[in-house]
Design an enzyme around this catalytic site. Structure first.
Site, PDB file in Angstrom:
ATOM      1  N   HIS A  58     -23.094  -9.371  24.190  1.00  0.00           N
ATOM      2  CA  HIS A  58     -22.955 -10.049  25.482  1.00  0.00           C
ATOM      3  C   HIS A  58     -21.641  -9.702  26.137  1.00  0.00           C
ATOM      4  O   HIS A  58     -21.155 -10.429  27.002  1.00  0.00           O
ATOM      5  CB  HIS A  58     -23.075 -11.563  25.276  1.00  0.00           C
ATOM      6  N   GLU A 110       9.987  -8.619  10.566  1.00  0.00           N
ATOM      7  CA  GLU A 110       9.129  -9.754  10.924  1.00  0.00           C
ATOM      8  C   GLU A 110       8.962 -10.703   9.727  1.00  0.00           C
ATOM      9  O   GLU A 110       9.073 -11.924   9.846  1.00  0.00           O
ATOM     10  CB  GLU A 110       7.737  -9.258  11.360  1.00  0.00           C
ATOM     11  N   LYS A 132      10.613   0.598  15.897  1.00  0.00           N
ATOM     12  CA  LYS A 132      11.447  -0.299  15.083  1.00  0.00           C
ATOM     13  C   LYS A 132      12.919  -0.003  15.328  1.00  0.00           C
ATOM     14  O   LYS A 132      13.721  -0.911  15.529  1.00  0.00           O
ATOM     15  CB  LYS A 132      11.171  -0.039  13.593  1.00  0.00           C
ATOM     16  N   GLY A 186       0.656   0.258   1.827  1.00  0.00           N
ATOM     17  CA  GLY A 186       0.434  -1.082   2.370  1.00  0.00           C
ATOM     18  C   GLY A 186      -1.014  -1.338   2.757  1.00  0.00           C
ATOM     19  O   GLY A 186      -1.620  -2.347   2.376  1.00  0.00           O
ATOM     20  N   ARG A 187      -1.599  -0.407   3.502  1.00  0.00           N
ATOM     21  CA  ARG A 187      -2.966  -0.644   3.995  1.00  0.00           C
ATOM     22  C   ARG A 187      -4.023  -0.398   2.915  1.00  0.00           C
ATOM     23  O   ARG A 187      -5.221  -0.530   3.178  1.00  0.00           O
ATOM     24  CB  ARG A 187      -3.229   0.199   5.236  1.00  0.00           C
ATOM     25  N   LYS A 210       6.075  -5.414   0.488  1.00  0.00           N
ATOM     26  CA  LYS A 210       6.337  -4.347  -0.477  1.00  0.00           C
ATOM     27  C   LYS A 210       7.837  -4.062  -0.539  1.00  0.00           C
ATOM     28  O   LYS A 210       8.423  -4.003  -1.612  1.00  0.00           O
ATOM     29  CB  LYS A 210       5.551  -3.110  -0.046  1.00  0.00           C
ATOM     30  N   GLU A 265      -3.910   3.981  11.256  1.00  0.00           N
ATOM     31  CA  GLU A 265      -2.587   4.266  10.706  1.00  0.00           C
ATOM     32  C   GLU A 265      -2.686   5.439   9.728  1.00  0.00           C
ATOM     33  O   GLU A 265      -1.741   6.193   9.549  1.00  0.00           O
ATOM     34  CB  GLU A 265      -2.001   3.028  10.014  1.00  0.00           C
TER      35      GLU A 265
HETATM   36  C1  G6Q Z   1       0.763   0.066   5.781  1.00  0.00           C
HETATM   37  C2  G6Q Z   1       2.080   0.144   6.338  1.00  0.00           C
HETATM   38  C3  G6Q Z   1       2.599  -1.132   6.957  1.00  0.00           C
HETATM   39  C4  G6Q Z   1       3.212  -2.109   5.970  1.00  0.00           C
HETATM   40  C5  G6Q Z   1       3.980  -3.165   6.761  1.00  0.00           C
HETATM   41  C6  G6Q Z   1       4.582  -4.220   5.873  1.00  0.00           C
HETATM   42  O1  G6Q Z   1       0.222   0.956   5.192  1.00  0.00           O
HETATM   43  O2  G6Q Z   1       2.952   0.665   5.391  1.00  0.00           O
HETATM   44  O3  G6Q Z   1       1.620  -1.796   7.696  1.00  0.00           O
HETATM   45  O4  G6Q Z   1       2.241  -2.670   5.160  1.00  0.00           O
HETATM   46  O5  G6Q Z   1       4.964  -2.551   7.525  1.00  0.00           O
HETATM   47  O6  G6Q Z   1       5.493  -3.652   4.989  1.00  0.00           O
HETATM   48  P1  G6Q Z   1       6.078  -4.489   3.804  1.00  0.00           P
HETATM   49  O7  G6Q Z   1       4.983  -4.869   2.893  1.00  0.00           O
HETATM   50  O8  G6Q Z   1       7.101  -3.611   3.141  1.00  0.00           O
HETATM   51  O9  G6Q Z   1       6.715  -5.714   4.423  1.00  0.00           O
END
Ligand code: G6Q
Length: 549
Positions: A393, A220, A513, A276-277, A214, A362
């Site tokens: 199990h 990462e 972070k 994001g989620r 996003k 989250e």
């Molecule tokens: C989700 C969070 C988080 C996000 C990641 C990746 O709700 O905001 O998990 O999706 O940190 O972020 P980017 O899509 O900006 O790389």
């Protein structure tokens, strides 16, 4: 003050409805599910809801009709109806980030009108979906060619968190509907092993990378994306024009995408009102669409939409996400069950618990209310799980005979996707048996009646009285997956509304972070690190290990 926090003055735990529930929980404490069921032969059919293609049996919760009445009163008192309307209406319900949370617009029909800041967002949603479909058609049909003229056979999604977990889960969940001649891999971890293992057997000239981010700044993802570009260029003779044929982006940040070398024509956008989620049904689902095709993707969206409409319209006591959310509050806040085990009896859903961990924890792992005041009660429970029957199990021992209360969500399907002999009968018999065993257990007398020696009896007793929901659907289709995800999305929202928290921010991921950024250069520096004594010692020890080679 924001829309969401305007009416908030005190923690829900100080409301009359909360007090009533607390008193009611004390009354119910001595009651066992065995007695509750014995007194009410219709209970199993009555405390169940069949809506939008999902059958929810919630009768094995430790509740009575009065509990439900009080929980609905709590939802009313918390203003749940107004909050649902605010979310669907595009209000800035993500208070701490000043944003709308309009994932419901991602699956709205073409002719719907959903406004953010006075503009209808639905046409842009469908524009991106159409572009994704056209692109998927070219890749799947072999028209999209790589640098050496070969069609794409491998698709690698690079993303993390919300830009990874949904696509990973959906790709696995819908594997039955996917193109088996295409290889899908997912790279998320900054640990190079993730990238190296995902690409080691792939031919670069047949590989397409989707950089899903996003913000297009996530450490990462950008580290992995740069390694992917180096890997590709090394294999293809260093010609940078290859990047345009082997990289596309999913992002809201066109400038950063262009700076990376990806043409904006090959970028699929989304918007700051998609968390994001909550983004697996946006362009973040591009890998999903490449796997299952545009038609199945649209079917998945129709499943999401069916639950959206149900959530918005159904009365609370006949509303799947509301009931699931309220029962979660009951188990978490009044019966002292701090965790929920999600137990899908469907192998294709093996990544569903991991996906739900982010969605639930989250979203609702918050210590303050939307207005910044202390939550005043326990908020989001811990979610975890594994597909049945494997979990049986392993950790089910603790659920059956441990000392902690764990609420369980069983998920099962009436029809198998891979009918084979007796497998599905055994699978379904097991999921039904687990709910029965948890609720009713086995008394000492029953154990004795089996001829068990007295010294062994306590070990073989099952107290029972353990709460579970069972979700039963027809079969795992793309639409069914959409329904399940939307069900949990809205049940998370319901709980957040009760607790008065903002489920759409995630400030809790920031501190680590920031600290990591500071530590990176310190690992290769030689001056004394200036943290606490433990952190300093760890940094020095890493330096020493590295110096040894
Ligand atoms: C989700 C969070 C988080 C996000 C990641 C990746 O709700 O905001 O998990 O999706 O940190 O972020 P980017 O899509 O900006 O790389």
């Amino acid at each position: 003050m924001s829309d969401l926090s305007a009416n908030e003055t005190a923690s829900v735990s100080r409301s009359p409805a909360w007090d009533a529930l607390a008193a009611h929980a004390r009354e119910l404490e001595p009651l066992h599910l065995r007695a509750i069921f014995a007194a009410d032969p219709e209970r199993g059919e009555r405390l169940a809801l069949d809506a939008a293609g999902i059958y929810l049996d919630y009768s094995k919760n430790r509740i009575t009709d009065e509990t439900l009445r009080l929980l609905v009163a709590l939802a009313d008192e918390a203003g749940l109806r107004a909050r649902i309307d605010a979310m669907f209406g595009g209000d800035k319900v993500n208070v701490s980030e000043g944003r709308a949370a309009l994932h419901v617009a991602l699956r709205a029909p073409r002719d719907a009108v959903i406004e953010v800041d006075g503009g209808n967002v639905v046409p842009a949603v469908h524009d991106v979906l159409d572009r994704m479909a056209a692109f998927a058609g070219r890749v799947r049909g072999g028209a999209w060619r790589g640098h050496t003229g070969k069609p794409i056979r491998n698709i690698v999604n690079i993303g993390i968190g919300g830009s990874d977990l949904g696509p990973v889960m959906a790709c696995e969940a819908l594997r039955h509907y996917s193109r088996r001649d295409l290889v899908f891999r997912f790279v998320s971890n900054v640990d190079a092993t993730d990238f190296v293992e995902a690409t080691r057997d792939l031919a670069a000239d047949e590989t397409l990378f989707i950089v899903s981010s996003k913000t297009f700044t996530t450490q990462e993802t950008m580290t992995n994306a740069h390694s992917a570009r180096d890997w590709l260029l090394a294999a293809l003779g260093g010609d940078v024009s290859a990047v345009a044929k082997h990289f596309v982006a999913v992002s809201t940040n066109a400038e950063a995408v262009a700076a990376f070398g990806i043409a904006t024509d090959n970028m699929f956008g989304f918007w700051d009102w998609v968390g994001g989620r909550y983004s697996m049904d946006s362009a973040i689902g591009l890998s999903t669409m490449l796997a299952i095709g545009p038609e199945h993707f649209r079917a998945m969206l129709s499943g999401f939409r069916a639950i959206d409409e149900h959530f918005r319209a159904a009365p609370f006591d006949r509303n799947l996400p509301v009931l699931m959310g309220l029962l979660g509050v009951w188990n978490n806040n009044f019966l002292g069950a701090p965790t929920v085990a999600v137990l899908p009896y469907e192998q294709y859903l093996k990544r569903f618990p991991a996906y739900l961990q982010q969605l639930t924890m989250e979203s609702n792992g918050k210590h303050v209310r939307a207005d910044g005041t202390p939550a005043g009660c326990e908020t989001g429970p811990v979610y975890w799980g594994e597909p049945g029957t494997n979990g049986q199990h392993s950790f089910y021992q603790l659920i059956h005979q441990g000392t902690r209360r764990i609420a369980c969500d069983f998920i099962a399907f009436g029809q198998p996707l891979n009918p084979l002999g007796v497998h599905h009968d055994l699978l379904l018999a097991n999921v039904i048996a687990q709910g029965e065993a948890l609720a009713f257990g086995k008394t000492a007398d029953e154990v004795r009646a089996e001829g068990t020696p007295e010294w062994l009896v306590p070990h073989r007793v099952f107290d029972g009285n353990r709460a579970s929901n069972t979700l039963l659907l027809d079969r795992l289709t793309p639409a069914a997956l959409g329904k399940l995800v939307a069900l949990y999305e809205h049940s998370v929202f319901t709980q957040a509304a009760i607790w008065g928290i903002d489920p759409f921010d995630q400030w809790g991921v920031e501190l680590g972070k920031q600290l990591a950024k500071r530590i990176v250069p310190e690992l290769s520096a030689s001056d004394a690190p200036a943290h606490d004594s433990s952190t300093n010692a760890l940094i020095r020890r890493v330096r020493a290990l590295r110096a040894r080679g």
